[in-house]
Design a protein around this motif. Sequence first.
Motif, PDB file in Angstrom:
ATOM      1  N   UNK A  17       4.143   1.306   0.386  1.00  0.00           N
ATOM      2  CA  UNK A  17       3.971   1.181   1.841  1.00  0.00           C
ATOM      3  C   UNK A  17       2.864   2.081   2.395  1.00  0.00           C
ATOM      4  N   UNK A  18       1.946   2.502   1.518  1.00  0.00           N
ATOM      5  CA  UNK A  18       0.823   3.337   1.935  1.00  0.00           C
ATOM      6  C   UNK A  18      -0.467   2.521   1.784  1.00  0.00           C
ATOM      7  N   UNK A  23      -6.052   0.534  -0.740  1.00  0.00           N
ATOM      8  CA  UNK A  23      -7.499   0.686  -0.550  1.00  0.00           C
ATOM      9  C   UNK A  23      -8.135   1.388  -1.748  1.00  0.00           C
ATOM     10  N   UNK A  24      -7.480   2.442  -2.250  1.00  0.00           N
ATOM     11  CA  UNK A  24      -8.022   3.193  -3.388  1.00  0.00           C
ATOM     12  C   UNK A  24      -7.941   2.382  -4.678  1.00  0.00           C
ATOM     13  N   UNK A  25      -6.901   1.548  -4.798  1.00  0.00           N
ATOM     14  CA  UNK A  25      -6.789   0.683  -5.975  1.00  0.00           C
ATOM     15  C   UNK A  25      -7.964  -0.299  -6.019  1.00  0.00           C
ATOM     16  N   UNK A 108      -0.422   5.731  -8.083  1.00  0.00           N
ATOM     17  CA  UNK A 108       0.989   5.709  -7.698  1.00  0.00           C
ATOM     18  C   UNK A 108       1.750   4.526  -8.290  1.00  0.00           C
ATOM     19  N   UNK A 109       3.017   4.785  -8.590  1.00  0.00           N
ATOM     20  CA  UNK A 109       3.894   3.766  -9.152  1.00  0.00           C
ATOM     21  C   UNK A 109       5.300   4.311  -9.269  1.00  0.00           C
ATOM     22  N   UNK A 110       6.148   3.632  -9.999  1.00  0.00           N
ATOM     23  CA  UNK A 110       7.545   4.021 -10.150  1.00  0.00           C
ATOM     24  C   UNK A 110       7.858   4.499 -11.557  1.00  0.00           C
ATOM     25  N   UNK A 111       9.079   4.206 -12.018  1.00  0.00           N
ATOM     26  CA  UNK A 111       9.538   4.672 -13.323  1.00  0.00           C
ATOM     27  C   UNK A 111       8.612   4.250 -14.457  1.00  0.00           C
ATOM     28  N   UNK A 138      -3.420  10.187  -4.762  1.00  0.00           N
ATOM     29  CA  UNK A 138      -3.743   9.612  -3.448  1.00  0.00           C
ATOM     30  C   UNK A 138      -2.745  10.097  -2.401  1.00  0.00           C
ATOM     31  N   UNK A 139      -3.268  10.670  -1.324  1.00  0.00           N
ATOM     32  CA  UNK A 139      -2.418  11.147  -0.217  1.00  0.00           C
ATOM     33  C   UNK A 139      -1.278  12.050  -0.676  1.00  0.00           C
TER      34      UNK A 139
END
Length: 196
Positions: A17-18, A23-25, A108-111, A138-139
């Motif tokens: 949700x960012x 945008x960075x991806x 960023x990601x999860x498990x 990122x952030x």
Amino acid sequence: MNKLNSICVFCGSSEGNDVDVIAQALQLGETFAKEKITLVYGAAKIGVMGKVAEGVIINKGKVIGIIPEFLKLKEVVHFGLDELITTTNMHDRKMKMHEISDGFITLPGGFGTLEELFEIITWSQLGLHQKPIGLLNINGFYDDLLKMLEQMVRRGFLKMENYELLIVDTAITKLLEKMRNFKPQPVPKWLSNERT
């Protein structure tokens, strides 16, 4: 100076949700295309993964996707890739990613993202490879994780030289520069094949 002809990117199969992450991806994909770096990734058209691939594809770069057979059936595969490699399982997928990549970047990601990051950095710690491993923070997404790693160092569970295997930056160009200038640690004697 490390040649980074191909980089494997670990990141979320969700978008999160960012908006800055998305945008960075896209920006990372565009940078890869402009710098003639082949993207190696998990082959999905969804999530942050899909955005990195999109950034490469719309800028006429090269993308190799690697996916295990059971995930291919879930209809998440990106069919605009230059090459799609299908493996029998998750382990073989990671082995192939390692084999064809000159370095690794985690977004960023999860498990699953964390599992991929920590496995590849553990392989580096064990001397199984000496490729640069980058973390695009990122952030401040990974601030708390980095604090946890520092805690591991303070409490004697992680050596500083192994902590330093993780190359961190908040900017794509600076991260790539650090990765190109990365100097791997010598393999510890107890892990080498040398007989003493």
